[in-house]
Design an enzyme around this catalytic site. Structure first.
Site, mmCIF file in Angstrom:
data_model
loop_
_atom_site.group_PDB
_atom_site.id
_atom_site.type_symbol
_atom_site.label_atom_id
_atom_site.label_comp_id
_atom_site.label_asym_id
_atom_site.label_seq_id
_atom_site.Cartn_x
_atom_site.Cartn_y
_atom_site.Cartn_z
ATOM 1 N N GLU A 128 0.839 -1.195 0.000
ATOM 2 C CA GLU A 128 0.000 0.000 0.000
ATOM 3 C C GLU A 128 0.873 1.243 0.000
ATOM 4 O OE1 GLU A 128 -2.114 -0.594 3.965
ATOM 5 O OE2 GLU A 128 -1.312 1.420 4.111
ATOM 6 N N CYS A 132 -3.258 -4.513 3.979
ATOM 7 C CA CYS A 132 -2.214 -5.389 4.523
ATOM 8 C C CYS A 132 -2.199 -6.779 3.921
ATOM 9 C CB CYS A 132 -2.344 -5.490 6.037
ATOM 10 S SG CYS A 132 -1.964 -3.943 6.854
ATOM 11 N N THR A 176 3.190 1.722 15.428
ATOM 12 C CA THR A 176 3.412 0.418 14.807
ATOM 13 C C THR A 176 3.750 0.471 13.321
ATOM 14 O OG1 THR A 176 1.019 0.252 14.523
ATOM 15 C CG2 THR A 176 1.972 -0.865 16.432
ATOM 16 N N THR A 215 -11.823 -1.873 14.076
ATOM 17 C CA THR A 215 -10.749 -2.628 13.434
ATOM 18 C C THR A 215 -10.596 -4.029 14.019
ATOM 19 O OG1 THR A 215 -9.121 -1.729 14.953
ATOM 20 C CG2 THR A 215 -9.415 -0.569 12.865
ATOM 21 N N HIS A 273 -1.468 -12.310 10.557
ATOM 22 C CA HIS A 273 -1.175 -10.881 10.389
ATOM 23 C C HIS A 273 -0.968 -10.267 11.770
ATOM 24 C CE1 HIS A 273 -0.925 -6.879 9.023
ATOM 25 N NE2 HIS A 273 -2.079 -6.496 9.542
ATOM 26 N N ASN A 312 4.472 -3.223 12.734
ATOM 27 C CA ASN A 312 3.544 -3.760 11.732
ATOM 28 C C ASN A 312 4.028 -3.367 10.339
ATOM 29 O OD1 ASN A 312 1.419 -4.510 10.100
ATOM 30 N ND2 ASN A 312 -0.054 -3.066 10.984
ATOM 31 N N SER A 331 -7.331 -4.783 5.479
ATOM 32 C CA SER A 331 -8.507 -3.974 5.742
ATOM 33 C C SER A 331 -9.306 -3.772 4.468
ATOM 34 C CB SER A 331 -8.103 -2.627 6.317
ATOM 35 O OG SER A 331 -7.558 -2.828 7.601
#
Ligand SMILES: [Zn+2]
Lengths: 131, 354
Positions: free
Chosen positions: B87, B119, B160, B209, B242, B274, B304
């Site tokens: 991304e 992700c 993160t 989330t 993940h 992350n 997401s």
């Protein structure tokens, strides 16, 4: 560097593509038309391994616009394993970590950025091996 | 009805490679600046990885894929796909994958495309590569999962949002270090996290989330895959989920019945943060670095938007021979240099001098 020129030279910048003399086997980077050793014009393409040793270096603190994001950076002379001595940048290293003679390897990094709208130029730099 | 996916030709991973940049920003640095250090006891990770000023998704993809090529010992000219999931592609128009293909000597006889799915852009590219090689259209296919994630200064995500990822060369099962048993993808329209065009930083739905996004999609992809293959968590030597933080993967693992020992090797978020599209694939390279022949491995991503890809692989005896041809994932994780918030702000273009 203008776009047509950087495009033409992309395999030199990405792959360290030079040439080797078919008569005396001397390796050249960047590629040459005439062998500096034996004057032969018979040369074949040669891709360098990307391994070398640091010969000398200098730290740059003031740079033109397209390089200023990377300041301070280190400009170095690296002796490639196969012979040629090339001018390059070191990366993943701070000036106090540099030692003459240290082994270095080729990586591909951003070389310059023409502002927010322009081309990002990628090419080889050298750094200490990871493992 | 069988829901999991497997191509008609047996395929697997013939080479893999990792990349993590060498710089780290301690979470305490962010807390010091934005919270007066008050959050120090409940930080989501210890530190996050940070790209140097001359790095981006393209340069990092080139190094991870170069490592995968070194392990596979495949002629780059035989690779028919360079599919890069991220991304954080540096260009809005100009595929990252074209530069990666040229820089590795794969171009010009190849397909190249950039994949986007938050992700899970990287595992989406893996699904496609498995199908491409498994249909016989390509002998070898390269899939890359890489990100240089950015969080808004002061936002919870800033702790993160990190940089790193992995690359996989998919090819015939007879050459594979890990053979695909089956995969499954689970996708819904769930607006848990998004970034509009021309915006630098993403928006996220806070509590939204968790349950309806991360946990729902991973639970479904993994349980449907396991049921379809007749497997239970006990059948797996290792599992990678993940990892947007340290807590979520631990929780989803335990909900699904995996032990903390099974997820330990592939859980890198506590020490690098992350890495978004890179996260679960990078964890998977750490698992491959440590795997033994016969081990069954689970990889489950989350993206997401939202969706999850789950894969089951069985490791072959070829793993021992190729492992040391490239730096291990822990070589990259351990080569770390701390920087302060000011350096991070300059390198990540959060401040500029004109
Ligand atoms: Zn000569």
């Amino acid at each position: 560097m203008d776009i047509p020129r950087s495009w033409r030279l992309r395999n030199q910048r990405y792959l360290l593509e030079g040439n080797a003399c078919t008569s005396c086997d001397k390796k050249h980077f960047p590629p040459v038309l005439v062998c500096s050793e034996c004057k032969s014009r018979d040369l074949r393409p040669f891709t360098f391994s990307g391994k070398g040793k640091l010969y000398s270096y200098s730290t740059v603190y003031q740079a033109p616009g397209q390089f200023e994001a990377f300041v301070p950076y280190i400009v170095a002379l690296v002796d490639l394993e196969e012979g040629p001595r090339i001018t390059t940048q070191l990366t993943d290293i701070s000036p106090d970590e540099v030692r003459i003679g240290m082994p270095v390897e080729k990586v591909i990094r951003k070389i310059s950025e023409e502002g927010e709208r322009g081309l990002i130029l990628y090419g080889y730099k050298f750094r200490p091996p990871v493992d | 009805m069988k829901m999991s996916m497997k191509p008609s030709l047996p395929v697997g991973i013939v080479g893999y490679g990792a990349y993590v940049p060498r710089y780290r920003l301690p979470a305490t640095e962010i807390a010091r600046l934005w919270r007066g250090g008050q959050d120090n006891a409940k930080l989501p990770v210890k530190q996050k990885s940070l790209p140097g000023p001359d790095e981006d998704t393209i340069t990092m993809s080139i190094e991870a894929a170069h490592n995968a090529l070194k392990r596979a010992e495949v002629d780059p000219a035989l690779i028919r796909s360079v599919w890069a999931g991220s991304e954080s592609h540096p260009y809005a128009v100009k595929p990252s994958s074209t530069i990666v293909a040229q820089a590795l000597g794969i171009a010009p006889h190849t397909t190249a495309a950039d994949f986007e799915f938050a992700c899970k852009a990287g595992t989406e590219a893996m699904q496609a590569a498995l199908g491409f090689a498994g249909s016989g259209m390509a002998q070898y296919a390269l899939a890359i999962a890489m990100d240089t994630a950015q969080g808004r200064p002061g936002d919870a995500l800033e702790y993160t949002a990190a940089a790193g990822g992995a690359a996989f060369i998919v090819g015939p099962a007879k050459d594979a270090v890990a053979i695909l048993e089956g995969s499954f993808s689970y996708t819904t329209d769930t607006p848990d996290f998004f970034r509009r065009s021309y915006q630098k930083y993403p928006e996220h739905g806070n509590r939204f989330t968790g349950e309806p996004a991360y946990f729902h999609h991973i639970s479904n992809s993994v349980s449907i895959l396991m049921e379809d293959l007749g497997l239970t968590p006990k059948d797996f030597a290792s599992a990678v989920f993940h990892q947007p933080n340290t807590k979520f993967p631990k929780k989803v693992a335990s909900q699904l019945g995996f032990t903390s020992a099974q997820i330990h090797t592939g859980l890198l978020a506590p020490v690098i943060g992350n890495t978004y599209a890179g996260a679960s694939p990078l964890g998977f390279t750490a698992v491959l670095d440590a795997a033994k022949p016969g081990d069954r491995l689970l990889l489950a991503s989350f993206g997401s938007g939202a969706g999850s890809d789950a894969f089951s692989f069985v490791v072959t005896d070829k793993i021992e021979g190729i492992r040391d041809r490239a730096p291990s994932t822990s070589d990259y994780v351990e080569r770390s240099v701390e920087v302060d918030y000011a350096t991070y702000a300059r390198w990540r273009k959060k401040i500029r001098h004109h």
